[in-house]
Every structure is written in structure tokens, then in C-alpha cells.
Write a protein that holds these residues in place. Sequence first.
Motif, PDB file in Angstrom:
ATOM      1  N   GLU A 284      89.603 -27.834 -97.742  1.00 60.85           N
ATOM      2  CA  GLU A 284      89.581 -27.299 -99.102  1.00 60.85           C
ATOM      3  C   GLU A 284      88.181 -27.280 -99.704  1.00 60.85           C
TER       4      GLU A 284
ATOM      5  N   TYR B 176      87.570 -24.729-102.781  1.00 59.66           N
ATOM      6  CA  TYR B 176      88.019 -25.421-103.984  1.00 59.66           C
ATOM      7  C   TYR B 176      86.966 -26.344-104.607  1.00 59.66           C
TER       8      TYR B 176
ATOM      9  N   ILE C 184      88.103 -19.636-104.435  1.00 58.14           N
ATOM     10  CA  ILE C 184      89.525 -19.314-104.319  1.00 58.14           C
ATOM     11  C   ILE C 184      89.906 -18.262-105.350  1.00 58.14           C
TER      12      ILE C 184
END
Length: 792
Positions: free
Chosen positions: A266, A270, A280
Motif C-alpha cells: 500500500e 496510499y 489511489i
Amino acid sequence: MLKNYFKIAFRNLWRHRVFSFINIMGLTVGMTACLLIFLYVRFELSYDRFHPKADRVYRVVADIKTPTETLPSQGPAWAVPGHIKFDFPEVEAFTRVAPENLLFRKGDIKFNEANSIWADSAFFQIFGFKLLKGDPRTALKEPFSVVMSASTAKKYFGKADPMGQTILITSEGSPATITGIMQDMPENTQVKGDVLVSMTTITTQYAKGIDDQWSNYSPWAYILLKPGTDAKTLEKKFPAFLEKWSGKEMKELQMFVTLKLEKLKEVYLYSSRGDSLGSIRNVYIFSIIALFILIIACINFINLTTARASERAKEVGIRKVAGAVRPQLARQFLGESIVICFIAFLLTLGLSALLLPSFNQLAGKTISTGIFHDGPLVALLLGTGIVIGLLAGIYPAFVLSSFKPIEVLKGRFATGNKGNILRKGLVISQFAISTALIIGTIIVYTQMSYMRNRELGFNKDQVLVVETKSEKKRGALQEAISRLPNIKTSALSASVPGSGHPGAYSEVENVKGDLQITNLDLYFVDFDYIPLYNFKMAAGRAFSREYKTDSGQAMILNEAAVRMLGYHSPDQAIGKKFKQWGHEGRIIGVIQDFHYKSLQTPIKPLSIRMNWDNTTLLSVKVNAANIQKTIASIEKEFKTIIPNRPFSYYFLDEFFDRQYRNEERFGRLFLNFAVLAIFISCLGLLGLASYATMQRTREIGIRKVMGASVSNIINLLSKDFLKLVIISFFIAAPVAWYFMHKWLADFAYRTSISWWIFAMAGVLAILIAVVTISVQAFRAAVANPVKSLRTE
């Protein structure tokens, strides 16, 4: 029967070649755009997911709370990862990663490897990068161990086996041994490196004792958790861990640390910590655009197919009289729909393969090497085409198969008001999406223009920056370059606007007279730096050779730092005391705030001090004339004075603008897909205009016989469509404003969404619609009225 269906389908497509071309082209363009966006989204979502242990790998980050602010850090202190591994049995391994621009030399071959990485020995245990030669467990264990990518090794050693050979690293020319060759790292990883050097080289040779430093923040840190370990549970144990090892130091420094874990998979999309990360938000935006384009393409298909309903009516009547039942007719028309989509699928493959290199360039990365290399992708596209054919063909098949044979054979039929309302609703939907994209595109480019043209607070034009990497003879180099023609001035520094700079633990006297603990961004400069960049003084003075104490006992702050200390005016800060990194002195000046970072971030408190030992960059102000000749002269002096290092330079304006590269790529992608959506919408509008013209053929003939002019006929046929476009604008405007307002919120300095943006978008939408409609309306208006009356 099936053979007969296909035969009729192909005959019908060939008979109406223009309509078939428009229909197939709309689907092809729509499917191509969706495929390219799908490739982009899939690539963005794939970052660091190829590592076999990715589910158990976490990046350790830190929030550092001072009395004035909380500073987000990409990594923890140097001591944290090793002590975490020692204290917590849940942690299987750790590695620190420190990107660096290192000098490598092999004989006469020398390069500044910008993608060098210092890494701990567990690097290959945590990450899934493939080692072609060498032992992954020991390749980075000993000091001065080097692992190169295959392409980098070829650059230095050619076809010879590099294993065990020696190469010189850093400006000191320290010998290092090649202990491994790795496969070139893929594009979809946020840990990128062409050369890895063992972290023990730093911890045992260049910076002994750094493994026990709890307030020195530099490397990224990754830990591999044992199977079944809950990261959140481990994270809750970190406060007690920090208190145990550095609680006393945190209290003394008044800098309290909170450690957090970010999932490796992530981090790219993110995390907000670091450079060259993805978004994202952009993935969502392009996914929505792809869905919209697909919807528009389907709407296009429905409108164009039902627009030809009148031409198929008698065929349906004859078939029904001959015994055909409604399900058979529906299957016939669904089959035609699938045939069209299959042809569009084949064209999409060819067009996508043709456009893919340009799309890779537009995206700024190689998102795919080839369409035909990806079998599952081709199968997915084929399945998508069949599904589109079924979904888009259901309504036309239902309409065409529902005609009553007696009425259509007598020449009387209509698809009903419900069908008319649906088609108009679909066109409104198309143009609402297109208008929203037009508004979005204008706002994106307005923001890009705002960032490029905003006053930055310094002069970045005609400044050439030479990388010296703290070479001992850089002072001599500066003197030699200053004597060259076309050189206005030069200055040495550790940072230039847009480049990295350290955060420094500082104590500065505030408005209450106390030494306030804070973390200030820090620039190390020489006497000529401020005049070269034309920074404006808000109070006090710049560094001067007339004051000997300026070399170690003087500091300049920016206005943001003065406000943080509580002063109401810059003059109040002059003469106040400071302590920073072992130096004490007084503030001699305050410069006006300037944007030394991207406009996406606010201007932070900045301190500027003189320290020649830490300068690595030579800024040279040059005349605009004979730039290439001037660069050649500088290069000649560089190679004479610093022969062991390759000449490396960049122009500051280009370097500074790289900060906006991701936003500019986003803007270009947004524009291209918006244009495609508008193009497909125009095809849909053309279909509805054609349908309306066919329905009113006799009316047009009568009006022309009664004296109506061509302009009268065009106005008659156009006004209803313009109403649809205006309705779509009022639907699109508030939706576009909402989403673009949220997009702009990510920029600390942003343009406003002015009324003229919506006015321009509305005018553009109307102009596009008018041009599209006028093509068909003009053809109807100039047609022979005798032929028009015979249609009845």
C-alpha cells in the motif's frame, strides 16, 4: 440457421457501410480507451505485489512531535530497525534502505549511479528481487560488498564475469567487491536500484556508532513479520519500546516519536511520505473515466442501431409474415450486435498494439510491453466485447423484434414515445459526462498553468547546477569557472530549490524570550548564494564577508519560521539567539518566503547557515547566449580540476519543474481520454440526429415546398438537440465542481474554480453539438423535396 444469421448480418453491415463504420468505430475507440486505462490501472495496483512475502512486509515510518509541529518521516531513526528485531520475536528480519547518488569507477569507466542503494544484508530475504549470481543471504553482509543489476554490470565489465572483481566507490575511491548480480528491477516497485552496497559499509566504516543513534532520521526501514503476526498488535507495543530505549533522550530534546507500520503493497498508492509515489485518487479517476467511456460507447451503439430501425422495419414485417417468431428475430439482431463487437474487438487489438508505445511514453513508464504477450488480457477483452454486444444489443433487438407486421408493411410504424425519451435521456447522459470531462480538463490545465507561472520568490532562470559531491577541490573549481566568459556569478551550497535538504534539531529564541525547540529545514550556503538566487530580504541582512562571525555564528530565517516563533514582524527576530547542530549564534536576517518545495506543500520554516564543509552543489549563473559553448568550457575546467568524477549538471528551472511531472502526466492523460469520450458522444449525437431526420423526412419535404430555407430546416432539426446539451450542462456543472474541488484540495497553493471555466465548457459543448448535428441537418435540408415526399 446460425450460418444464415451471420450471412444476413454481414450483408446488412455491408449495405449500410457508413452506419456500420460509425458504429464499429465508436465501439473500437471506446474499447481501446478502456483497454489502455485498464492496463494503466492494473499496473498502478501491481506495485510491490510481486514479492513472494509482500503480505508480511511493512515499512516502518515515524511521526516526530515537537513543541511546534508534528513532522512525518519516511523512516525511523537509524537505531530503530535493529532494536525492533532484537526486542520483538514477531519480527523475522529487517533491512534499511538508503537511496544515494554514488560514484563508481572501473579503470577509465566512471559513472554517478543515481539509483544506488545502501541496504542491509536481509534485503533479498525480505524482497523478491531475483539474484542471478551470488548468495542472497551473504551478498550484502560484509563491508564494501556490491550487488549490481545485470545491465549495470555489463556497463562496467562488458561480457566478463564481474563476480569477485573490484570496483572503486565514492569520491575516496574505496575498493569494493562485486558479490552478486541481480535481475534488473521491474518498473512497478517503489524500492528501485541499479546498484546495492552493503549497509555495513556505512555502519562500520563511514559512520561508526550510527546503529545506536535514536535521533538521526535518514534511511527507509522494512521489517518482515513472522506468519500469523498482527501488525496492529505489534504497533501498539512500540510506545513502550521507544520509552525503554530513547525515552530520556526524547524528553531532553522535546521530540516525541510515534512509530507506525505501512503495508508494503500500500506504500506506493496510499502513503503520503516520500517522492515519486502514485495516487489511489488518480487510479479511481481513470477507472471512472474508463467506465464512462464504456457507457458512452454502449449508448452510442443503441442510438445508432435504433436510428436505423425504420430501414429494418419492412424486413421484420416480411420475416414475421413468413413465420419468424419474436425470439428468433431477437437472436438475429443480438447476433448482429455480437458480430459488430467482434469486429471492434479485432480492431481494438490492432489499434491498442499500435498506440501502446505512445501511451507508455504519455504515462511516463512502461505499463505493458505488448498486448499479444498477455493471453489472459486478450481473453478478457474478447469476453468484454461479447458482453458489450449482448448488453448494448438487448434494447435494439427488443425494439426491432416488436414491430407489428401489418403496420410496418403498410409503412406505418413508430418506436413509441418511451423509446424517444430513452434515446434523449441517453444523449443527455453522454453529454453530461463529456461536459464534466471538459470542465475537469480546463481546471486541471488551469492549475498546471498556475503552478508553472506562480511567483516563486527566487530566480531560477539561466542557473546551471554542477554536482561536486564535496570534492576537496570544489573551491578551486568555483574560482576557475567564475573566470570564464558568460559566467555572471557562482555559489556553493548543500541544497538548491527543489532538491533535498535536512531537517535540523534547533533551539531558537521566540517572542517570549525562551529557546523554543523545533525542527527547521536547513540550507547550507556560501556568501554568494542569496544574491545569485535573488532572494529578497524582509529584514536584516544577508551573509557578508565583512563579518567574520557569519561563517559559524549567524543564521537567516524565512518568514514562516518567524511566524512560528510568534513574532509579529520580521524585524523583531533580528539579533535573537539560536542553537543548531552544535553551533550557537544570532539571527542576522529574515528572507521573504520562497517556494523551495512543490506548490503541493505549504512553505515550511527554513533556516539558512554557512558551512562550506557540507556544500556539494555549485550553482552557476550564466548568460543566455552561447549556452552550449559555456557548458563545454565548464566541463573542460571540471575534468581538469576533478578528473576522477564524471561531469554532471542540470538546469535549475528544468530540475524544479520535475516536481510537477506526475501532475502534468495526469493532465495529459485526462485530456486525451476526455477527447475520446467527446468524440464517441458526438457519434451518438450523430446517430440520434440521423434518426430524427428520418422520422421527419416528409415534414422536411413539405416545409421546403412551402418555401423554407436551408437555415430554417437546420434550425428546426437542431433546436431540440441543443436543449438536450443545455440540460446535460446543468447536470454536469455541479458534479464537476464537486469532484474538481476535492482534487484541488491536495494542493497547498491552488487556483480558484472561476465562473468562466463553466462558461467556456458550456460554449465548447454547444459548439461541438452544433457542428455534429449540422452535418446531418444540412444533408436533410439540401435534399430534393420530391424524393422526401416519395418516402411516404
